[in-house]
Design an enzyme around this catalytic site. Structure first.
Site, PDB file in Angstrom:
ATOM      1  N   ASN A 157      37.022   0.145  30.393  1.00  0.00           N
ATOM      2  CA  ASN A 157      35.981  -0.742  29.860  1.00  0.00           C
ATOM      3  C   ASN A 157      36.038  -2.078  30.601  1.00  0.00           C
ATOM      4  OD1 ASN A 157      33.846  -1.568  28.267  1.00  0.00           O
ATOM      5  ND2 ASN A 157      35.176  -2.401  26.656  1.00  0.00           N
ATOM      6  N   ASP A 180      47.480   3.574  32.259  1.00  0.00           N
ATOM      7  CA  ASP A 180      47.271   3.679  30.817  1.00  0.00           C
ATOM      8  C   ASP A 180      48.517   3.177  30.087  1.00  0.00           C
ATOM      9  OD1 ASP A 180      45.621   6.095  28.768  1.00  0.00           O
ATOM     10  OD2 ASP A 180      47.174   4.688  28.131  1.00  0.00           O
ATOM     11  N   ALA A 189      44.811  -4.242  25.680  1.00  0.00           N
ATOM     12  CA  ALA A 189      44.247  -2.903  25.932  1.00  0.00           C
ATOM     13  C   ALA A 189      44.026  -2.146  24.627  1.00  0.00           C
ATOM     14  CB  ALA A 189      45.195  -2.115  26.841  1.00  0.00           C
ATOM     15  N   LYS A 225      37.561  -0.958  20.795  1.00  0.00           N
ATOM     16  CA  LYS A 225      37.233  -2.046  19.848  1.00  0.00           C
ATOM     17  C   LYS A 225      35.823  -1.973  19.256  1.00  0.00           C
ATOM     18  CE  LYS A 225      35.467  -5.241  23.276  1.00  0.00           C
ATOM     19  NZ  LYS A 225      35.347  -6.651  23.640  1.00  0.00           N
ATOM     20  N   SER A 253      42.591  -8.340  14.842  1.00  0.00           N
ATOM     21  CA  SER A 253      41.177  -8.597  14.539  1.00  0.00           C
ATOM     22  C   SER A 253      40.971  -8.943  13.070  1.00  0.00           C
ATOM     23  CB  SER A 253      40.343  -7.347  14.873  1.00  0.00           C
ATOM     24  OG  SER A 253      39.046  -7.459  14.338  1.00  0.00           O
ATOM     25  N   TYR A 271      38.610   1.372  13.066  1.00  0.00           N
ATOM     26  CA  TYR A 271      39.040   0.321  14.007  1.00  0.00           C
ATOM     27  C   TYR A 271      39.955  -0.681  13.293  1.00  0.00           C
ATOM     28  CZ  TYR A 271      38.869  -4.039  16.591  1.00  0.00           C
ATOM     29  OH  TYR A 271      39.213  -5.208  17.226  1.00  0.00           O
ATOM     30  N   LYS A 297      44.140  -1.543  13.759  1.00  0.00           N
ATOM     31  CA  LYS A 297      44.692  -2.871  14.058  1.00  0.00           C
ATOM     32  C   LYS A 297      45.750  -3.250  13.018  1.00  0.00           C
ATOM     33  CE  LYS A 297      42.590  -4.129  17.814  1.00  0.00           C
ATOM     34  NZ  LYS A 297      43.353  -4.386  19.054  1.00  0.00           N
ATOM     35  N   PHE A 336      38.202 -13.609  15.203  1.00  0.00           N
ATOM     36  CA  PHE A 336      36.958 -13.460  14.447  1.00  0.00           C
ATOM     37  C   PHE A 336      35.894 -12.958  15.422  1.00  0.00           C
ATOM     38  CE2 PHE A 336      37.744 -14.401   9.996  1.00  0.00           C
ATOM     39  CZ  PHE A 336      39.113 -14.486  10.093  1.00  0.00           C
ATOM     40  N   ASN A 337      34.872 -13.719  15.777  1.00  0.00           N
ATOM     41  CA  ASN A 337      33.878 -13.124  16.694  1.00  0.00           C
ATOM     42  C   ASN A 337      33.912 -13.774  18.066  1.00  0.00           C
ATOM     43  OD1 ASN A 337      33.050 -12.212  13.959  1.00  0.00           O
ATOM     44  ND2 ASN A 337      31.370 -11.282  15.129  1.00  0.00           N
ATOM     45  N   ARG A 372      28.748 -15.127  10.617  1.00  0.00           N
ATOM     46  CA  ARG A 372      29.993 -14.836  11.306  1.00  0.00           C
ATOM     47  C   ARG A 372      30.606 -16.116  11.865  1.00  0.00           C
ATOM     48  NH1 ARG A 372      28.819 -10.938   9.027  1.00  0.00           N
ATOM     49  NH2 ARG A 372      28.913  -8.740   9.638  1.00  0.00           N
ATOM     50  N   GLY A 377      28.388  -0.661   7.340  1.00  0.00           N
ATOM     51  CA  GLY A 377      29.709  -1.235   7.621  1.00  0.00           C
ATOM     52  C   GLY A 377      29.701  -2.743   7.755  1.00  0.00           C
TER      53      GLY A 377
HETATM   54  C1  WQD Z   1      27.445 -10.016  14.225  1.00  0.00           C
HETATM   55  C2  WQD Z   1      26.224 -10.173  13.321  1.00  0.00           C
HETATM   56  C3  WQD Z   1      25.255  -8.076  12.660  1.00  0.00           C
HETATM   57  C4  WQD Z   1      23.872  -6.939  16.676  1.00  0.00           C
HETATM   58  C5  WQD Z   1      32.556  -6.927  15.509  1.00  0.00           C
HETATM   59  C6  WQD Z   1      33.860  -6.308  15.108  1.00  0.00           C
HETATM   60  C7  WQD Z   1      34.960  -7.318  15.160  1.00  0.00           C
HETATM   61  C8  WQD Z   1      34.994  -7.995  16.504  1.00  0.00           C
HETATM   62  C9  WQD Z   1      33.613  -8.564  16.869  1.00  0.00           C
HETATM   63  C10 WQD Z   1      36.759  -6.999  17.820  1.00  0.00           C
HETATM   64  C11 WQD Z   1      26.205  -9.168  12.174  1.00  0.00           C
HETATM   65  C12 WQD Z   1      24.280  -8.887  13.515  1.00  0.00           C
HETATM   66  C13 WQD Z   1      24.454  -7.619  15.622  1.00  0.00           C
HETATM   67  C14 WQD Z   1      22.460  -6.776  16.723  1.00  0.00           C
HETATM   68  C15 WQD Z   1      22.289  -7.978  14.636  1.00  0.00           C
HETATM   69  N1  WQD Z   1      35.439  -7.100  17.497  1.00  0.00           N
HETATM   70  N2  WQD Z   1      23.673  -8.123  14.627  1.00  0.00           N
HETATM   71  N3  WQD Z   1      21.719  -7.300  15.694  1.00  0.00           N
HETATM   72  O1  WQD Z   1      30.174  -6.685  13.619  1.00  0.00           O
HETATM   73  O2  WQD Z   1      30.699  -9.135  13.069  1.00  0.00           O
HETATM   74  O3  WQD Z   1      32.226  -7.895  14.555  1.00  0.00           O
HETATM   75  O4  WQD Z   1      32.677  -7.492  16.789  1.00  0.00           O
HETATM   76  O5  WQD Z   1      37.685  -7.548  17.374  1.00  0.00           O
HETATM   77  O6  WQD Z   1      36.160  -6.655  14.897  1.00  0.00           O
HETATM   78  O7  WQD Z   1      33.729  -5.876  13.772  1.00  0.00           O
HETATM   79  O8  WQD Z   1      29.963  -8.503  15.389  1.00  0.00           O
HETATM   80  O9  WQD Z   1      28.209  -9.155  16.972  1.00  0.00           O
HETATM   81  O10 WQD Z   1      28.225  -6.768  16.097  1.00  0.00           O
HETATM   82  O11 WQD Z   1      27.543  -8.639  14.591  1.00  0.00           O
HETATM   83  O12 WQD Z   1      21.582  -8.440  13.714  1.00  0.00           O
HETATM   84  O13 WQD Z   1      21.868  -6.161  17.654  1.00  0.00           O
HETATM   85  O14 WQD Z   1      25.049  -9.916  14.075  1.00  0.00           O
HETATM   86  O15 WQD Z   1      24.583  -7.421  11.597  1.00  0.00           O
HETATM   87  O16 WQD Z   1      25.639  -9.797  11.037  1.00  0.00           O
HETATM   88  P1  WQD Z   1      30.699  -8.022  14.044  1.00  0.00           P
HETATM   89  P2  WQD Z   1      28.467  -8.224  15.840  1.00  0.00           P
END
Ligand code: WQD
Length: 345
Positions: A43, A66, A89, A92, A132, A156, A160, A185-186, A238, A301
Site C-alpha cells: 500500500n 513482510d 505496517a 487499516k 487507533s 480493524y 489494534k 484519531f483522523n 471527527r 459502522g
Molecule cells: C470521516 C467522516 C464519514 C468519506 C477511519 C478509521 C480510523 C482511521 C481514520 C486508521 C465520517 C464522512 C467519509 C466520504 C463522508 N484510520 N465521509 N464521505 O471513518 O472517521 O476513520 O479513518 O487509523 O481508524 O475508522 O474516517 O475519513 O472515512 O470519515 O461523508 O466519502 O467523513 O461518514 O463522518 P473515519 P473517514
C-alpha cells in the site's frame, strides 16, 4: 548507545514508505535519527523512499519485505544497529476489515507478534506502535481519554486493541521493555513540500483524500454519508490531525521511552471536532472553488462523533498538535495539485 557510523541512532520503521510512515521518516532524519525502512509496498510506492532522501539530503535504507518474515527481521536486526522500532505496517481500512478478517488478524496481530519476537531476540526492547481511536468503538462519552471504555466496533479496531494486549504481555517479560501505543484519531494533510502525501489505492474510503480528488477533477462529487446525526449540521464529527503533528508525536514517544520502561498509551488528536461539511468548506477555501456534493445515506459502522482528549500526551510527552484545519487542507491541496493521479509508477 547503539550508534551507526554517522553517529545517528538507527530506528527500524515498518511501513516506512506509507503515508504516515514516510512523513515520520523525514521528521526522524530532521531530528537526528536514521530510519531503516521495512516495507512490502502493498500500500505504498518505492518512489517515496527517493522523495524522503530528496527532502532530507540523507540516503534512506529500505528493505522490501513482510513484517511476518521472522528470518528477514533477524537478518535485518543483526546487520542494523537499531535502538528502537516504529511499527506502522498493517491493514487499516475499517470497512474492508469486516470482509477480510483472516488478513487483518494475520497482518495486524501476527505481524506485531513477529516483530516483537525478533526485537526481543535482538535485545532491542523499545517499540512505538501505530494504534487507533478505533479501539474505543461507538457511543462513548466525548472527548475520549486513554481510560475511556474500549469496545471496538469492527475487526480493524479489534486487531489494534489485540495488538496492544500482545505488546503489554510481552513487555511484562523483561524489565528493559518500553513501548508506546499511539492511538491516532483522523490523520490528514501532507508534507508542506508537496512531495509526500496520501495516495490511497482505488476509490478513497476516507473524507480528506476524497475531497482532494473532487477538487482536482478526479472524482465528480462527494457523497456525504448522512446528515441526520445529532451534530452541529447533522454530518459526522471527527478530530482531524495533521500528519506532521502525528510524526512529532512519534518522536516525542521515542524520547519518552529512553527513560520510561513499561507500556504507555496516548491519544494523538487535537481535541477539536469538525463536521464533514465544515471540512468541505475549509477545503473549498484552500482550493479556491466550490466542491460538488450530494447527501447520501449513513455509512454502516460510522459513529456520530469521535474527538480526542489529548491531555495525557501534552502532560506526559510535552506534545500537542499545532497545525489547524486550514493548514491541513492547504498542505493536502498542494500535494494533490502536484500529483493529480498520485505517485508516479
Ligand atoms: C470521516 C467522516 C464519514 C468519506 C477511519 C478509521 C480510523 C482511521 C481514520 C486508521 C465520517 C464522512 C467519509 C466520504 C463522508 N484510520 N465521509 N464521505 O471513518 O472517521 O476513520 O479513518 O487509523 O481508524 O475508522 O474516517 O475519513 O472515512 O470519515 O461523508 O466519502 O467523513 O461518514 O463522518 P473515519 P473517514
Amino acid at each position: 548507545m547503539r550508534l551507526n557510523v554517522a553517529g545517528r541512532r538507527s530506528v527500524l520503521v515498518t511501513g516506512g514508505a506509507g503515508y504516515l510512515g514516510s512523513v515520520t521518516c523525514a521528521r526522524l532524519i530532521e531530528c537526528g535519527y536514521r530510519p531503516v525502512v521495512l516495507d512490502d509496498y502493498s500500500n505504498s510506492h518505492p518512489t517515496v523512499i527517493e522523495r524522503i532522501a530528496r527532502l532530507t539530503g540523507e540516503p534512506v535504507r529500505c528493505i522490501r519485505g513482510d513484517v511476518r518474515d521472522g528470518a528477514l527481521l533477524d537478518d535485518l536486526l543483526a546487520r542494523e544497529a537499531v535502538v528502537a522500532a516504529i511499527h506502522f505496517a498493517g491493514l487499516k481500512a475499517v470497512g474492508e476489515s469486516a470482509s477480510r478478517p483472516f488478513d487483518y488478524w494475520d497482518v495486524n496481530v501476527g505481524g506485531t507478534l513477529s516483530l516483537l519476537r525478533a526485537l526481543d531476540r535482538a535485545g532491542v526492547r523499545r517499540l512505538v506502535f501505530s494504534s487507533s481511536a478505533a479501539v474505543y468503538g461507538q457511543s462513548q462519552q466525548l472527548p475520549l481519554a486513554e481510560d475511556s471504555p474500549q469496545a471496538p466496533a469492527n475487526p480493524y479496531g479489534h486487531t489494534k486493541l489485540a495488538a496492544e494486549r500482545v505488546i503489554a504481555d510481552v513487555a511484562a517479560t523483561h524489565p528493559d521493555w518500553a513501548a508506546a501505543c499511539l492511538r491516532y484519531f483522523n490523520p490528514v494533510g501532507a508534507h508542506p513540500s508537496g512531495l509526500l502525501g496520501e495516495d490511497p489505492r482505488g476509490v478513497p474510503n476516507n473524507l480528506m483524500p476524497y475531497l482532494a480528488q473532487v477538487a482536482v477533477g478526479r472524482r465528480k462529487a462527494l457523497t456525504v454519508h448522512g446528515n441526520d446525526y445529532p451534530t452541529f449540521d447533522g454530518t459526522g464529527v471527527r478530530d482531524y490531525i495533521h500528519v506532521l503533528d502525528l510524526a512529532d508525536g512519534h518522536i516525542a514517544a521515542l524520547r519518552h521511552l529512553q527513560t520510561n520502561p513499561g507500556v504507555h498509551c496516548f491519544n494523538l488528536g487535537t481535541g477539536a471536532g469538525h463536521t464533514v461539511l465544515q471540512l468541505k468548506a475549509a477545503f473549498e477555501r484552500a482550493c479556491g472553488h466550490a466542491l460538488a456534493y450530494r447527501i447520501g445515506p449513513r455509512r454502516a459502522g460510522d459513529v456520530a462523533a469521535c474527538v480526542a482528549d489529548p491531555t495525557r500526551a501534552r502532560e506526559v510527552l510535552g506534545w500537542r498538535a499545532t497545525r489547524d484545519l486550514a493548514q491541513m487542507c492547504a498542505d493536502t491541496w498542494r500535494w494533490q495539485r502536484m500529483h493529480p493521479a498520485g505517485y508516479p509508477d
